[in-house]
Design a protein around this motif. Structure first.
Motif, short mmCIF file in Angstrom:
data_model
loop_
_atom_site.label_atom_id
_atom_site.label_comp_id
_atom_site.label_asym_id
_atom_site.label_seq_id
_atom_site.Cartn_x
_atom_site.Cartn_y
_atom_site.Cartn_z
N ALA A 186 28.29 33.71 22.66
CA ALA A 186 27.67 35.02 22.39
C ALA A 186 26.47 35.46 23.17
CB ALA A 186 27.23 35.23 21.09
N SER A 187 25.63 34.46 23.64
CA SER A 187 24.35 34.52 24.24
C SER A 187 24.77 35.00 25.73
CB SER A 187 23.65 33.07 24.09
OG SER A 187 24.29 32.29 24.75
N THR A 188 25.75 34.71 26.23
CA THR A 188 26.00 34.82 27.75
C THR A 188 27.01 36.08 28.03
OG1 THR A 188 27.97 33.40 27.87
CG2 THR A 188 25.85 32.43 28.14
N ILE A 189 27.60 36.75 27.06
CA ILE A 189 28.69 37.68 27.30
C ILE A 189 28.24 38.80 27.89
CG2 ILE A 189 28.65 38.54 24.91
CD1 ILE A 189 31.69 38.18 27.36
N GLU A 190 27.07 39.15 27.71
CA GLU A 190 26.55 40.35 28.16
C GLU A 190 26.29 40.15 29.78
OE1 GLU A 190 23.59 43.07 26.74
OE2 GLU A 190 24.04 42.81 24.74
N ALA A 191 25.70 39.14 30.03
CA ALA A 191 25.70 38.88 31.55
C ALA A 191 26.84 38.53 32.24
CB ALA A 191 24.62 37.52 31.66
N ARG A 192 27.89 38.04 31.59
CA ARG A 192 28.98 37.76 32.17
C ARG A 192 29.84 39.06 32.35
NH1 ARG A 192 32.96 32.59 31.01
NH2 ARG A 192 33.15 33.26 33.32
N VAL B 205 36.09 42.81 27.59
CA VAL B 205 35.16 43.55 28.38
C VAL B 205 35.85 44.78 29.17
CG1 VAL B 205 33.65 43.44 30.23
CG2 VAL B 205 33.80 41.28 28.72
N ARG B 206 35.40 45.83 28.86
CA ARG B 206 35.92 47.00 29.76
C ARG B 206 35.06 47.38 30.60
NH1 ARG B 206 40.21 49.83 26.88
NH2 ARG B 206 40.96 48.46 25.29
N CYS B 207 35.83 47.42 31.91
CA CYS B 207 34.82 47.85 32.91
C CYS B 207 35.42 49.31 33.57
CB CYS B 207 34.74 47.03 34.10
SG CYS B 207 33.87 45.50 33.80
N ALA B 208 34.64 49.86 34.28
CA ALA B 208 35.06 51.09 35.06
C ALA B 208 34.66 50.83 36.22
CB ALA B 208 34.26 52.50 34.44
N LEU B 209 35.79 50.86 37.32
CA LEU B 209 35.72 50.54 38.80
C LEU B 209 35.98 51.69 39.52
CD1 LEU B 209 37.26 46.94 38.65
CD2 LEU B 209 34.97 47.39 38.44
N ALA B 210 35.20 52.07 40.68
CA ALA B 210 35.55 53.16 41.49
C ALA B 210 36.88 53.33 42.01
CB ALA B 210 34.14 53.57 42.41
#
Lengths: 362, 362
Positions: free
Chosen positions: A15-21, A64-69
């Motif tokens: 939980a402590s690393t998920i934002e950075a990952r 994790v949902r990302c938006a890639l150009a």
């Protein structure tokens, strides 16, 4: 403003690393460098990947949902996979499970040439489709042609080369393909079912182009291709250059950090697979039924600009499983039987006929 | 008698199933069908894969050694990977950890064009080599050229495109490459170090050929290529067509059921990588030091018919780690620094110089 590909990754993390990952993925899959030194507003606004959502799935897994150009892909197949998974494939505990492609990506790649209805029309079929593979490699052309003839007499819809049959000295493409094409066409004239032979392409783009031209010259209208072996750009090119051809895709080398659902159900369809072969449940590959259902659903679901792709469950198919599999997949499916058909040996025409009837008469 | 490729798989299995699984691999990676119906002596003796050894590694893991017929590869890169891993990549709990290639395979693929000594000779180097990557994608050609000039002034040996820099509208290959080549050559005249620029190839074989020809026309002598993106046959073809060129390989999409040691240390070298980029330990990829050591050892070990390939650890390199990494890898290495160099911004020439000196003066 560039459109964005919405990618979805499953990530094992604390939980402590998920934002950075999650941020790490969006950076790795775009600019691949620390953000602080970047001052170009175009890069900042239009290129850097964004994290859109992090969902806790429990048990140490996150979505994790990302938006890639989209423009970073240059609308090239190789670069597309580079941008949506590329370096992240090298990270432990991350897999790409889904992506939504915006209209410009869909238009650029274009999906299947003929799709489900085209694949049916080629063999005058209405419902589920039957297919098999010529094996084993090492067999000389004349023997394969004879085998193809015997199987086609049973009325099967599609016969493909085994994916291991390439262009070896003991069975060169140029010798094999015209002989098998002729044998299958002759059988089709007897049965009234225009069985289609799909030879397996191999080698580089030059060679595949020559193989396609040769196939075309002997009346063949479709091929088998393994996109993970030849590269997505190669597949993309051949599909566009041959818009009247059927492309069946083979799963070889597709294992790895990409969910099978996404690879076989969405990515193959986007790139142009008319019929996507995947590992069936209950066979020698360990896919779960729900995974196969999802692949099938994604091959077939409404998707503007993309024809439906035929789901082709394979790997350990047997005649006796046909009713169960048609119950499970419905009629929008092609059932691919391999080794267990060949085990019938001198009774192969009868066995093929039984298989085709079981598939067709539901 | 056909020679055999000796493949080594690591398999998670129960003791009661390991023999069947091992046999399953040897069949999957050769004839891919039940053996009973096969009666052709050529197929039986020369084609069917064999299990040579099963070793219990403890904790439910086994090492399975198979012998696969070289002739089934047709000596094509795509078919090679199809035969040594292909469908088995789709099985859970199996990875390909090693292979020994017989002389006919080694001769057919041929390995690096120029190898370690050639890579050194190009930049008049004697020991360890320095390299960096131009980033971020989205930056226009003139800005990248200026960046390349500033870095080259620091005396770096090799500058490659970031692997995400392809042929996008905002930075077309044709516009970018001549500008960067000129900038790097100009800097080289000032420093006396003939810094080499390696543009990143992308697209299909036609396009890569054009890119190579353009690169050649502006005095470039090497390129970056990602074999998992373009396909092994494409890489094989370009390497053979350009025997004077240096090929640096990029790891994008190489994650999956192939051990990194084997992929980066042996397979890339066999196919012709002069410099194999892999994920370093202690960076943002989680490779263990022993894994990196093995990759480096395999890149460099004596192998008849194959020049040594330069190991290129990368991913989270920093100036302060140079002494530690040279202690670890020795002098037969190229250290690739990326984002942390770019963070120096207006001090980038100085930072590059410090990095190069740290690498060169050991």
């Amino acid at each position: 403003m560039s459109t964005r590909i919405k990618t979805v990754y499953r990530v094992k993390a604390e939980a402590s690393t998920i934002e950075a990952r999650a941020r790490g993925i969006s950076v790795e899959q775009s600019v691949e460098m620390p953000l602080e030194p970047i001052d170009d507003p175009f890069v900042i606004n239009e290129i850097i990947g964004k994290v859109e959502e992090i969902k806790d799935l429990g048990l140490g897994e996150y979505e994790v949902r990302c938006a890639l150009a989209s423009i970073t892909t240059g609308y090239d197949g190789g670069q597309l996979i580079n941008m949506i998974l590329g370096n992240t494939s090298l990270q432990d505990g991350i897999s790409l499970v889904d992506a939504e492609f915006p209209a410009d990506i869909v238009e650029a790649f274009g999906g299947p040439n003929i799709g489900l209805e085209g694949v049916r029309a080629r063999v005058n079929a209405k419902g589920a489709l039957s297919a098999t593979a010529l094996k084993p490699q090492g067999t000389p052309p004349a023997t394969l042609a004879r085998l193809a003839y015997d199987i086609a007499l049973g009325g099967i819809d599609y016969i493909k080369d085994d994916h291991g049959i390439a262009d070896q000295t003991y069975c060169p493409f140029e010798a094999r393909v015209p002989m098998i094409a002729e044998a299958v066409q002759k059988a089709g004239q007897k049965t009234g079912i225009p069985t289609q032979y799909l030879p397996s392409l191999n080698g580089n783009l030059d060679k595949m182009r020559k193989q396609l031209a040769l196939a075309r010259s002997v009346g063949i209208e479709g091929v088998l291709i393994a996109p993970m072996l030849c590269g997505f750009s190669t597949f993309q090119t051949l599909k566009k250059e041959n818009p009247d051809f059927l492309f069946m895709t083979h799963p070889s080398m597709a294992g790895g950090p990409m969910a099978a659902e996404f690879f076989f159900g969405k990515l193959m369809r986007l790139l142009g697979s008319d019929a996507s072969v995947f590992c069936n449940y209950g066979g020698r590959f360990g896919y779960a039924p729900e995974r196969c259902r999802q692949i099938s659903d994604w091959c077939l679901q409404d998707a503007p600009g993309l024809k439906p792709c035929v789901p082709v469950p394979a790997g350990g198919m047997e005649l006796k499983r046909v009713p169960e599999l048609l119950d499970f997949f419905g009629r929008d499916v092609m059932l691919l039987i391999g080794g267990s058909l060949l085990a019938a040996k001198e009774n192969i025409t009868k066995e093929a006929e039984a298989f085709c009837n079981a598939v067709r008469n539901r």
